[in-house]
Design an enzyme around this catalytic site. Structure first.
Site, PDB file in Angstrom:
ATOM      1  N   GLU A 176      27.572  -0.224  35.877  1.00  0.00           N
ATOM      2  CA  GLU A 176      28.434   0.840  35.369  1.00  0.00           C
ATOM      3  C   GLU A 176      29.043   1.625  36.531  1.00  0.00           C
ATOM      4  O   GLU A 176      28.366   1.933  37.510  1.00  0.00           O
ATOM      5  CB  GLU A 176      27.616   1.787  34.491  1.00  0.00           C
ATOM      6  N   LYS A 189      33.697   3.095  26.823  1.00  0.00           N
ATOM      7  CA  LYS A 189      32.354   3.518  26.403  1.00  0.00           C
ATOM      8  C   LYS A 189      32.438   4.428  25.180  1.00  0.00           C
ATOM      9  O   LYS A 189      33.156   5.428  25.175  1.00  0.00           O
ATOM     10  CB  LYS A 189      31.670   4.240  27.560  1.00  0.00           C
ATOM     11  N   CYS A 241      25.726   1.219  29.240  1.00  0.00           N
ATOM     12  CA  CYS A 241      24.589   2.108  29.461  1.00  0.00           C
ATOM     13  C   CYS A 241      24.059   2.761  28.176  1.00  0.00           C
ATOM     14  O   CYS A 241      23.358   2.131  27.398  1.00  0.00           O
ATOM     15  CB  CYS A 241      24.954   3.146  30.514  1.00  0.00           C
TER      16      CYS A 241
END
Length: 271
Positions: free
Chosen positions: A57, A123, A157
């Site tokens: 990430e 994300k 994540c």
């Protein structure tokens, strides 16, 4: 054998070969974009052929909650061009997230770049505990990319903690999770990667970083979990390295056919 562009051409027949994925785990230099691209190039220089190279990430900056000064323009990103050059040169896909600036605001955007094009995922679950939600705009759409006969779904994540978002709708084979997951919660990381693999009857490929940033320490823990939740490949803790593993996609599909759990998932049943 090569294609019309001079690239290596591989014949993909179900059951005839394994799909190779490479995890690149390294110490990300804080907010140093060019330096981090150089570090990646050094790690992958001697790698064997792979189908997908996965980076962590925010692999060019480290996890920055305050993106001013390091965000690249989404429609004019040197890092995306760099990924495209790597994909062309190594005849593979390259995946990882960076910080970009769009008309709507900053995004934590994962690019999946192949020799033939670019796809991206923003994300969805922003990490409020770390302040990400104060400066970034959340994505609202999942992404599934078909590459060399395999369907890949990337998440970033914190997304990994949310099984409804990650739920396999019988539309993907491999979940990729790129992360900056701190050492203090590393057992949670390993457990969630295994859980997502089991419940979705897929491979999960989790790529994390090592080293330090202003908020904490990262020990790595990059790993591949198979559909039974077993860790079948991993990078050494606290170590910069690139590890390649062959995914048995044909075996996974046979398992799904024999034990069709996904057909009974919530949303498929009638009252």
């Amino acid at each position: 054998m090569t294609d019309g562009h001079g690239r290596r051409k591989v014949e993909y027949m179900d059951g005839m070969r394994k799909t190779k994925v490479t995890m690149v785990q390294y110490d990300i230099a804080w907010r140093m974009v060019a330096e981090n691209r150089n570090r990646i190039e050094s790690l992958v220089a001697a790698l064997p052929a792979s189908d997908v190279i996965v980076l962590p990430e925010m692999f060019t900056t480290g996890f920055v909650a305050e993106p001013n000064g390091v965000a690249e323009k989404a429609d004019d990103s040197e890092t995306v061009r760099w990924m495209a050059r790597m994909a062309q040169y190594r005849d593979c896909a390259v995946a990882g997230s960076i910080v970009v600036r769009t008309d709507e605001g900053f995004r934590n955007r994962l690019y999946f770049v192949t020799p033939d094009g670019v796809s991206y995922y923003d994300k969805h679950h922003l990490f409020g505990y770390g302040g990400e939600n104060r400066h970034f705009v959340a994505g609202q759409h999942r992404l599934v990319v078909e590459w060399r006969g395999v369907r890949w779904m990337p998440v970033i994540c914190y997304d990994l903690r949310f099984p409804t978002w990650c739920r396999n709708r019988e539309d993907y084979d491999v979940m990729i999770c790129v992360a900056s997951w701190p050492q203090g919660r590393i057992q949670v990381w390993r457990t969630l990667l295994a859980a997502r693999a089991i419940e979705n009857q897929c491979f999960t490929v989790g790529v994390n970083r090592v080293g330090d940033d202003p908020t904490g320490h990262y020990s790595g823990g990059s790993m591949v979990a198979d559909p039974w939740g077993r860790c079948v490949a991993e990078c050494k803790d606290e170590c910069q390295e690139a590890v390649t593993y062959g995914l048995n996609i044909s075996g996974m599909r046979t398992f799904r056919e024999k034990f069709p759990v996904l057909r009974d998932r919530d949303g498929m049943l009638t009252s």
